[in-house]
Each structure stands twice: as C-alpha cells, then as structure tokens.
Design an enzyme around this catalytic site. Structure first.
Site, PDB file in Angstrom:
ATOM      1  N   SER A   1       9.443 -15.840  -4.876  1.00  0.00           N
ATOM      2  CA  SER A   1       9.475 -15.966  -3.421  1.00  0.00           C
ATOM      3  C   SER A   1      10.596 -16.859  -2.904  1.00  0.00           C
ATOM      4  O   SER A   1      10.970 -16.745  -1.745  1.00  0.00           O
ATOM      5  CB  SER A   1       8.132 -16.470  -2.916  1.00  0.00           C
ATOM      6  OG  SER A   1       7.774 -17.664  -3.573  1.00  0.00           O
TER       7      SER A   1
ATOM      8  N   HIS B   1       5.526 -10.167  -3.223  1.00  0.00           N
ATOM      9  CA  HIS B   1       6.777  -9.840  -2.523  1.00  0.00           C
ATOM     10  C   HIS B   1       7.381  -8.507  -2.959  1.00  0.00           C
ATOM     11  O   HIS B   1       8.402  -8.089  -2.430  1.00  0.00           O
ATOM     12  CB  HIS B   1       7.787 -10.971  -2.707  1.00  0.00           C
ATOM     13  CG  HIS B   1       7.308 -12.253  -2.113  1.00  0.00           C
ATOM     14  ND1 HIS B   1       7.454 -12.556  -0.786  1.00  0.00           N
ATOM     15  CD2 HIS B   1       6.625 -13.287  -2.666  1.00  0.00           C
ATOM     16  CE1 HIS B   1       6.901 -13.737  -0.538  1.00  0.00           C
ATOM     17  NE2 HIS B   1       6.390 -14.202  -1.664  1.00  0.00           N
TER      18      HIS B   1
ATOM     19  N   LYS C   1       2.278  -9.541   3.517  1.00  0.00           N
ATOM     20  CA  LYS C   1       3.741  -9.535   3.568  1.00  0.00           C
ATOM     21  C   LYS C   1       4.237  -8.154   4.002  1.00  0.00           C
ATOM     22  O   LYS C   1       4.141  -7.845   5.182  1.00  0.00           O
ATOM     23  CB  LYS C   1       4.264 -10.024   2.228  1.00  0.00           C
ATOM     24  CG  LYS C   1       3.642 -11.414   1.936  1.00  0.00           C
ATOM     25  CD  LYS C   1       4.192 -12.110   0.774  1.00  0.00           C
ATOM     26  CE  LYS C   1       3.324 -13.270   0.327  1.00  0.00           C
ATOM     27  NZ  LYS C   1       3.133 -14.325   1.322  1.00  0.00           N
TER      28      LYS C   1
END
Ligand code: PMP
Length: 394
Positions: free
Chosen positions: A182, A210, A241
């Site tokens: 990240s 992610h 996300k």
C-alpha cells in the site's frame, strides 16, 4: 491536571517534535477525482477509490434500497445478522474467487486481525513480509505465534527463515503477504512465495486489498492475474478500495471458512454490516466484474503518470501499480511538499513513520480510473514545480 493528562501532553509534544503529529482535516466530495478541502478544490490523489466506484450512482441507489431492510443489521452474524442477501453474496464471492467458500467481515482490518489470530497459535510459525499492512502485524501479535519477518519482497530471505523454523521444529507454517503493497505500490513475488510454501509444506494467505478490482480478469485480483488462484490457501480482500464501499472478505476452502465462523473473534463478536452496505457491495461486485474499461483506463493513466514523474527526475520507488510514491525522505519535508502541492491545487498526503520505515517519508499518489487527463497534466506541473522548489529534484 492528572498524571495522565501531563503524560499525554508530553507524548503529543514529542510527536510534534518529530514531525509526526496528525490532524483530522475535513474534506467533501472525497468519492470524486476533485474534492474540496477548507474551501479549496483539489485534484484527489489520496483515495483508494481506484475505479471511482465510490461515486457511482448505481451503487449509491442500491445502498438506499438496501437501507429499507433496516438502518442497521441489529446483531452479530451468528445471532440475527445473517440475511439471505449476505449468504448469497458470500456464495457469489466464493464463485468469483474460485474457492469453496467465502466470509464477509466488517472491515479489512477486522478480517486480518480475526483470521490470523484464529488460525495461528503459540506453537505455529508465521512468515510476514516486513512491509505488510498494520492489520496483518496486529493479527500476528494477537495470535502469539512465532513471527519471522522476511525482508520486503525477498524470497531468498524467506527461504532462509523457513529453514530456520524447520530446524526449530515448527510444524505448521503460514506465509502471509500483501499482494500490492500500500505504501510502495509494488507487487509481492507471488510465484516464488508459492513455490516456497509448497516446498516447505506451509500455507499462503494473501491480502489483496489494493489488487482486488484492479488486477486480473473481472478484477479478481493479482493472484488470478498471474493464474495462481487455486494454489493460494486463503484470499483476503476489501470492499473499501476499488469496490468503493466498505467491508472485506476472506475466501478459501470450506473447512477453513467454517472454522473461522466458529473461532474468529473479530467476526463473531461484532455487529454485522448494515444491509445498505451489503447491498452496496453486491452492486459494486457486478460493476467491478464488468469494469474492464475502468481497469484499462487506470492502468494507462498509472503507467503514464509514473513515467512522467520519473522523467522529471523523481524517485518513484518500486511502484508497479496505481499506487505511486514520490520519495522525499524526511518527515517535515514530506509535510512541506504536501502543503505546497495543496497550495497548487493537488491533494496528495505525506506518508510518515510508523506507516513507512524511518527516513522514507514520501508523498503517495493514488490514481483513479476517472481522473481527467488535463487534471493529471496540471498535477504533474504542480508536482514538478514543488519538487524543484524543495530540492527533491534538480
Ligand atoms: N490490508 C491492507 C493492505 C490495507 O491497505 C488496508 C487498508 N488501508 C487494510 C488491509 C484494511 O482494510 P479496511 O480499510 O477495509 O479496514
């Protein structure tokens, strides 16, 4: 003033002295590529909303409809917090990830905490990349397992530690890694990790927070992009996300999931997600699966932006994704950089220790599929000017 008050005041003073004090700065329109903060319009490079879905009306409408089942879930999953929609969503997730079963958690943080602390015990060995997310670190701590931290992305070092654990007589071994890191935007050497986990009889858990939605066919994630999906023991991902909503999942073999249902404390002892959120996740999953255009746009914009930053002389670290750091080094320098950028209409926050190792403070840019090209060009100009002004580039 009590002893506690004095001590807390001193701690805050120390944090301030190190350039590590944080503040909550309110923004509006955070779900969009341009947001507002303190009266200024800023191009937004600080969200994890990679596909722009947090601002998608279809998802927002689905959430509104979901809310008619109740503003809250009213109880934890094993009491009355499992409705038909949640069960169906978990089935669909398992199909999507190509696993036997899946389980929805309240958040990615809760998932890592609850899974690692339930699976691992004092007699086990866990192998964790040094740059793994804090929720993995905390889950391991809570488990009491013996933790071997391997150098970031370094499969050779991992191999040495696996041998060491074998010599020390640990029978059950778990390797755990972020897929996309990240703070650096680089990708774990998953094929090497899988080879090692098979050779040493370990298990592998991946945190695709992610990578989910962004990589792989239908956004299934990094391991699917590499064609390694069925060799991973436990997949974890978030809906907070690229999916643009909230919550998380864990997917894997039926018995592992049944075991978590019975033992994972951050899953058992907390209220289920509100119906609006599960409805939002279900709607988002459809859009993510069909979102090849969004993924392609994100890929192209990320590649272009990273190349341009490098051409301007910036150190973007090992980034190979939509997360692109610009290395600054010193804590206060990263704050100054971020503030000057904001003065020029660009929001990209400085990332400082303990989130990243000491001496590696940086500005992190997260690209979005719906960033406008002219905004990216304007941002690059602002970043280059700021980099020159602060001596980050020549
Ligand atoms: N894992 C990773 C790699 C993350 O970056 C994050 C969020 N920053 C989490 C887990 C936690 O996810 P959530 O925000 O859904 O709690």
């Amino acid at each position: 003033m009590t002893d506690w008050d004095r001590d807390i005041r001193r701690r805050l003073h120390d944090l301030d002295g190190q350039g590590l004090l944080r503040e909550r700065r309110p923004v509006s329109n955070a779900a969009f590529p341009v947001l507002e903060r303190e009266g200024a319009s800023l191009i937004n490079f600080s969200s994890n909303n990679y596909l722009g879905l947090a601002g998608n009306t279809k998802i927002v409408q689905a959430e509104g409809k979901g809310a008619y089942s109740g503003a809250g879930a009213t109880a934890s999953r094993l009491i009355t917090g499992t409705d038909e929609g949640t069960k169906m969503l978990e089935k669909e997730l398992a199909t999507y990830k190509g696993t036997e079963a899946a389980l929805i958690f309240g958040s990615g943080y809760a998932a890592n905490l609850g899974v690692l602390s339930a699976l691992l015990g004092r007699e086990d060995a866990v192998f964790s990349d040094r740059l793994n997310h804090a929720s993995i670190v905390d889950g391991i701590r809570l488990s009491g397992a013996r933790c071997f931290r391997y150098r970031h992305g370094d499969a050779d070092h991992l191999e040495t530690l696996l041998q060491k654990a074998d010599r020390q007589g640990f029978r059950k071994k778990l390797i755990v890694t972020d897929t996309v890191f990240s703070m650096d935007g680089d990708i774990a050497p998953l094929a090497d990790l899988l080879e090692l986990k098979e050779r040493f009889g370990a298990a592998l858990m991946v945190d695709d927070a992610h990578g989910g939605g962004v990589f792989g066919p239908e956004g299934k994630g990094v391991v699917h992009q590499l064609g390694l999906g069925d060799r991973v023991d436990l997949h974890m991902g978030t809906f907070s996300k690229a999916f643009g909503v909230y919550g998380a999942y864990v997917a894997g073999r039926e018995n592992w999931i049944r075991y978590l249902v019975n033992t994972s404390r951050s899953w058992i002892y907390t209220t289920a997600l509100p119906p609006a959120v599960t409805a939002g996740i279900a709607a988002s999953l459809q859009l993510v699966r069909q979102g090849e255009d969004l993924r392609q746009s994100l890929r192209e914009k990320s590649r272009w932006f990273r190349n341009e930053l490098q051409r301007a002389g910036f150190d973007t670290g090992p980034s190979a994704s939509q997360i692109i750091p610009v290395m600054v080094g010193e804590n206060r320098a990263s704050l100054r950089f971020s503030q000057r950028l904001a003065d020029r209409g660009v929001l990209a926050v400085g990332i400082r220790p303990p989130t990243v190792p000491k001496g590696t403070a940086r500005i992190r840019f997260s690209l979005m599929a719906n960033h406008r090209c002219e905004d990216l060009e304007q941002a690059l100009e602002a970043i280059t000017e700021t980099g020159r002004e602060l001596g980050v580039i020549a």
